[in-house]
Structure formats: structure tokens, C-alpha cells
Motif scaffolding. Sequence first.
Motif, short mmCIF file in Angstrom:
data_model
loop_
_atom_site.label_atom_id
_atom_site.label_comp_id
_atom_site.label_asym_id
_atom_site.label_seq_id
_atom_site.Cartn_x
_atom_site.Cartn_y
_atom_site.Cartn_z
N CYS A 103 0.85 -1.18 0.00
CA CYS A 103 0.00 0.00 0.00
C CYS A 103 0.89 1.23 0.00
O CYS A 103 1.83 1.33 0.79
CB CYS A 103 -0.89 -0.02 1.23
SG CYS A 103 -1.82 1.51 1.46
N CYS A 137 -0.04 3.27 3.64
CA CYS A 137 0.37 2.76 4.95
C CYS A 137 1.51 1.75 4.87
O CYS A 137 1.99 1.29 5.89
CB CYS A 137 -0.83 2.16 5.68
SG CYS A 137 -1.35 0.58 5.02
N CYS A 187 -6.61 -1.22 -0.11
CA CYS A 187 -5.82 -1.74 1.01
C CYS A 187 -6.74 -2.17 2.13
O CYS A 187 -7.59 -1.39 2.58
CB CYS A 187 -4.85 -0.66 1.49
SG CYS A 187 -3.98 -1.11 3.01
N CYS A 204 -5.82 0.13 5.58
CA CYS A 204 -6.15 1.56 5.71
C CYS A 204 -7.28 1.99 4.76
O CYS A 204 -7.77 3.11 4.87
CB CYS A 204 -4.92 2.43 5.50
SG CYS A 204 -4.41 2.57 3.78
N SER A 252 -7.18 2.70 1.67
CA SER A 252 -6.82 3.58 0.55
C SER A 252 -6.86 2.80 -0.76
O SER A 252 -6.61 1.60 -0.81
CB SER A 252 -5.48 4.25 0.80
OG SER A 252 -4.43 3.49 0.26
ZN LIG Z 1 -2.88 0.89 3.40
#
Ligand SMILES: [Zn+2]
Length: 137
Positions: free
Chosen positions: A10, A13, A27, A30, A32
Amino acid sequence: MNLEYYVEHCRSCDSYLSEVARKEGVCSDCGSEFSVTQRKYAIENPDVYLSIMQKMDGETCTVLEAADGLVDGEILEVYGVFAVTDCGIECLNHFYAIGSSDLGDPDWVRHMSEKTWVVPTDFEKALERARAVHGFS
Ligand SMILES: [Zn+2]
């Protein structure tokens, strides 16, 4: 940049991405999002995707980092912040795209040169190349 590391992690993170997360483009740690297709294209064409470009703030990054989450098409060539893709022309620092069917419009150069973020010579080269790729003479 280590491409193998990049596509397995990712970018927000730095968590390791599972096979499922890599297919879904999200992800699981997190939340994202990233672009599954841009990462795939990068593996197929590292010469273009790992080339270095300048961002708006003067920093540099790879084409992949700029395109991940921003660009839809497969990038064939890059001129400044303009990517010639299989969809037309897409921009590597704005959500801005010109579809292949619109490339023939004679007003593009004038229109784009009015934008403060555009380097006209880069755009002209991208337009010329995109027109050739997409069958405009
Ligand atoms: Zn992430």
C-alpha cells in the motif's frame, strides 16, 4: 524505485497487500485505493512507467507513482505531465483527459496554452503523438 516492492504494498500505509487486495485495488488495512490496471501496465512496460518526471511542486517521482489512482488508460509515452495513452491524452498531475475521438479538434493547442499549469511544447508533442497513435494524420 523497486517495482516489485511497490506493487505488493500500500502506498499510503506500506502494508503488504494480499492477492485479494491487489485484485480489488483497496488496502485492507487503511482502505486507501490504488489502480490495479496502472500497476499491471507498469509491470508490462517498466521503461515508461519507471521513468522519472517532475511534479507540480518541483519534486520528482516515477510515472507510475503519478498515474496510480489518476490515469485510466495504458500509458504509451510521456511528454512532461502529459501521457499518451490507449484512451487519448491523460494528465499526470490533474484529473484531465482528452478522449481519442476528440483529438482531431483544431483548437486544443490554443485552449491548453491558456492553462497556467501547461507547458505548451510538451502538450504539442503529446498531441502530435496521440493523433498518430489514434489514426489522425
Ligand atoms: Zn494501506
